[in-house]
Design a protein around this motif. Structure first.
Motif, PDB file in Angstrom:
ATOM      1  N   ILE A  55     -25.527 -46.380  57.047  1.00  0.00           N
ATOM      2  CA  ILE A  55     -24.549 -47.408  57.384  1.00  0.00           C
ATOM      3  C   ILE A  55     -23.570 -46.859  58.418  1.00  0.00           C
ATOM      4  O   ILE A  55     -23.235 -45.671  58.402  1.00  0.00           O
ATOM      5  N   HIS A  56     -23.120 -47.747  59.299  1.00  0.00           N
ATOM      6  CA  HIS A  56     -22.127 -47.353  60.292  1.00  0.00           C
ATOM      7  C   HIS A  56     -21.063 -48.436  60.437  1.00  0.00           C
ATOM      8  O   HIS A  56     -21.304 -49.441  61.103  1.00  0.00           O
ATOM      9  N   CYS A  63     -17.645 -44.427  64.544  1.00  0.00           N
ATOM     10  CA  CYS A  63     -18.078 -44.832  63.218  1.00  0.00           C
ATOM     11  C   CYS A  63     -16.979 -44.425  62.240  1.00  0.00           C
ATOM     12  O   CYS A  63     -16.448 -43.324  62.323  1.00  0.00           O
ATOM     13  N   LEU A 105     -17.487 -44.180  59.015  1.00  0.00           N
ATOM     14  CA  LEU A 105     -17.990 -43.308  57.961  1.00  0.00           C
ATOM     15  C   LEU A 105     -17.569 -41.930  58.469  1.00  0.00           C
ATOM     16  O   LEU A 105     -18.131 -41.409  59.430  1.00  0.00           O
ATOM     17  N   HIS A 121     -19.518 -39.038  59.626  1.00  0.00           N
ATOM     18  CA  HIS A 121     -20.239 -39.256  60.886  1.00  0.00           C
ATOM     19  C   HIS A 121     -19.325 -39.023  62.097  1.00  0.00           C
ATOM     20  O   HIS A 121     -19.721 -38.358  63.050  1.00  0.00           O
ATOM     21  N   MET A 158     -19.834 -38.751  66.002  1.00  0.00           N
ATOM     22  CA  MET A 158     -20.231 -40.144  66.264  1.00  0.00           C
ATOM     23  C   MET A 158     -19.014 -40.943  66.752  1.00  0.00           C
ATOM     24  O   MET A 158     -18.491 -41.820  66.061  1.00  0.00           O
TER      25      MET A 158
HETATM   26 CU    CU Z   1     -21.893 -43.776  60.892  1.00  0.00          CU
END
Ligand code: CU
Ligand code: C2O
Ligand code: CU
Length: 495
Positions: free
Chosen positions: A420-421, A478, A480, A483, A488
Motif C-alpha cells: 500500500i502507498h 508515500c 507509509l 517507505h 520513496m
Molecule cells: Cu509506500
C-alpha cells in the motif's frame, strides 16, 4: 528464511508479481535478516480502564514546542519510553482561525536532528519542515506563518529524512485545528462533544517500552504494532452524554491502515476529510483511514441509553496480505443519563470549489509499484528499496517542477504493486477524480479535498492537484513512513 521462500511469501496472495523489484532489493542487501514473515501483525486489545487523555489546547499567541524524551504509561502501570513536545504525550492541539498566524518555536532536546512539518497546512517552503531544514541537537527553529485556508484538521510531525518513522512513532506529533465562519455556521458538536483523536499502533516490549526497529521485511510491509493507542494510551474510555459527538481522527501510525466502525453497527456520519468539510454529510458503515489521513465524523448517540457502552473499533478488510486481517476495539464510549447535543445536522455542509479537470495544464504519472528496485547504499545499507518512477529520494535534487497556483492531473500507478502507498503532497491539495483497479471506487471522505490518498495494490488513482500560493521546495511522498524513510519521496519545486 531463504530468499526464495521470502520471495514466494511476499508475492503470494496478492496475485501480483513484482519479482524484479524484490529480487533487486533482496540480492543487493547481502543478508537474510528479514525479520518476521510478511503476515499481518495481530492486534491485542487492552482492558478499557482509563479515561481518554485530552491533549492540551493552545489557542492564540506564540507557542514553545520542546521536543524531548518523555515517559508515558501506554499500557496501564507500565511506563514507556516516548518523545513528545512538552514532556507528556504528543504536542498541544494548536487551534487557529483562518486568517490568523502561528508562531511556534521548536527547541530540540532529543539529542538528534529534528524538525516540524505542518501536514495539511499551506505554508511558505522555508516553514514547511522540508528535511533539509532541521534543528541540530540543542538548537531551535522558529516557524511563523499566516493561514489562509478553509477550516480543517491538520497535524504536525517530525520530518527528518530516515528518522521520521522513529520520531513520529515515539510521539513527535501534534494536531492543528483551523476554524472558519463556514464551519461555525453549522454549529457542529463542540466543547466536550468535540474530540481530537490520534491513532497510533505501538510495539511494546515486556516492560512496556516502545520498540522501533524495522527489519528489512518491515521496511517493505510497514512497521506495525500490536497495541492500538488513542491519544497515547491503550484502552481509553470516554464518559459522555447522550447526543452527537464530533470525532476528528488522524492516523499517526507509520504503516497500519484502520477500518473504523462502531461495535453496535451504528453508522458514522462522515462530514470532513484531510482538507476540511465535505459538501454533504454521508453515513457510512466503516471508513478506511491510511497513515497521514484525517477524517471528521459524527457519532450519533442521541438514542443511546444511560449505561450503554459503544466502541469505536477497527475491522478487518481486504486488499493486502499484511494488513486488515485483525479486528480490535480501540475506544469505549460510556454513555451517561445526561442529554447533550441533540440537534440535527444540516444536510449540506460546505461549498467546495468547482472541480474542473480541464483546468489542468498537464498530466503526470507516478509509478509507485516499486517493481524497479532502486539505488542502494543509503544508511542501514538498504535505503532505496522504495522509489517513485524508479527514483530514490535525494535531498536537494529538484524532481518535479510546477507552477505556483496551477493545476495538474497526477496519476499514482500502483497497478503492478504489492504494497500500500498512501501518497501525500506538500504545498498543494488534491481532489480525487477516480480510482481504477483494486477497490475501483472513491470512498466518502475522498469526495472532499485531500492531501493524502491511499493507493492499494492494483490501484491507479487519478487526482487533480492544486498547487498552493508559495514557491520553493516541497515534497511528494508515500506516507507509509518506512517507505518514505527508505527513499520513496521526491522534491516538488513550485515556482
Ligand atoms: Cu509506500
Ligand atoms: Cu505527514 Cu511529508 O508528511
Ligand atoms: Cu505533509
Amino acid at each position: 528464511m531463504k530468499r526464495r521462500e521470502a520471495l514466494h511469501v511476499l508475492t503470494s496472495g496478492t496475485g501480483v508479481l513484482s519479482i524484479g523489484g524484490l529480487s533487486a532489493v533482496l540480492s543487493s542487501c547481502g543478508h537474510d535478516a528479514f525479520g518476521p514473515a510478511p503476515t499481518a501483525v495481530p492486534l491485542i486489545e487492552s482492558p478499557f480502564e482509563r479515561p481518554l487523555p485530552v491533549l492540551p489546547v493552545h489557542a492564540g499567541g506564540p507557542i514553545q514546542l520542546v521536543a524531548q524524551a518523555s515517559s508515558l504509561d501506554i499500557r496501564k502501570g507500565a511506563s514507556s519510553t516516548s518523545m513528545s513536545y512538552g514532556g507528556s504525550m504528543y504536542g498541544p492541539t494548536i487551534v487557529v482561525r483562518r486568517g490568523e498566524g502561528v508562531d511556534a518555536q521548536l527547541t530540540n532536546q532529543i539529542g538528534a536532528d529534528t524538525n516540524i512539518h505542518w501536514h495539511g497546512l499551506l505554508v511558505p517552503a522555508e516553514m514547511d519542515g522540508h528535511p533539509m531544514h532541521v534543528a541540530r541537537s540543542g538548537a531551535s527553529l522558529r516557524y511563523t506563518y499566516t493561514l489562509n485556508q478553509r477550516a480543517c484538521h491538520a497535524w504536525y510531525h517530525s520530518h527528518v529524512h530516515g528518522e521520521t518513522g522513529r520520531q513520529i512513532t515515539m510521539g513527535l506529533a501534534g494536531n492543528v485545528v483551523v476554524r472558519d465562519a463556514e464551519e461555525d455556521a453549522l454549529r457542529l458538536p463542540s466543547g466536550n462533544d468535540e474530540f481530537v483523536l490520534v491513532l497510533q499502533d505501538k510495539r511494546l516490549d515486556v516492560s512496556g517500552n516502545q520498540r522501533y526497529a524495522p527489519s528489512m521485511m518491515e521496511v517493505m510491509n510497514g512497521y506495525m504494532g500490536e497495541v492500538v493507542t488513542v491519544n497515547g494510551i491503550a484502552g481509553p474510555i470516554v464518559t459522555t452524554s447522550q447526543g452527537r459527538k464530533r470525532l476528528r481522527i488522524v492516523n499517526a501510525s507509520t504503516a497500519r491502515v484502520y477500518n473504523l466502525g462502531t461495535s453496535d453497527g451504528r453508522p458514522l456520519t462522515c462530514i470532513g476529510t484531510d482538507q476540511g468539510l465535505l459538501a454533504m454529510a454521508e453515513d457510512v458503515q466503516s471508513i478506511l483511514l491510511a497513515p497521514g489521513e484525517r477524517v471528521d465524523v459524527l457519532l450519533d448517540l442521541r438514542n443511546a441509553v444511560g449505561g450503554e457502552q459503544i466502541y469505536l473499533e477497527t475491522r478487518t478488510f481486504d486488499g493486502v496480505t499484511t494488513q486488515g486481517k485483525h479486528a480490535a476495539r480501540i475506544l469505549r464510549f460510556d454513555v451517561t443519563t445526561n442529554k447533550g447535543d441533540m440537534s440535527d445536522l444540516p444536510t449540506s455542509l460546505a461549498l467546495l470549489p468547482t472541480l474542473d479537470p480541464n483546468t489542468a495544464t498537464r498530466t503526470r504519472t507516478f509509478d509507485i509499484s516499486n517493481t524497479h528496485g532502486g539505488g542502494h547504499g543509503g544508511h542501514g545499507g538498504h535505503e532505496g528499496g522504495h522509489t517513485i518512477n524508479g527514483i530514490v529520494y535525494a535531498m536537494t535534487r529538484s524532481d518535479v517542477q510546477a507552477a505556483v497556483g496551477g493545476n495538474e492531473i497526477w496519476e499514482f500507478d500502483n497497478t503492478a504493486g504489492a504494497e500500500i502507498h498512501p501518497m501525500h503532497v506538500h504545498g498543494a491539495t488534491m481532489r480525487v477524480l477516480r480510482r481504477t483497479g483494486g477497490r475501483g471506487i472513491l470512498t466518502a471522505p475522498e469526495r472532499g479535498i485531500k492531501d493524502t490518498v491511499l493507493c492499494m495494490p492494483g490501484e491507479r488513482v487519478r487526482a487533480l492537484v492544486s498547487f498552493g500560493p508559495y514557491a520553493g521546495m516541497f515534497l511528494l511522498h508515500c506516507h507509509l513512513v518506512e517507505h518514505s524513510d527508505d527513499g520513496m519521496m521526491l522534491n516538488l519545486e513550485l515556482r
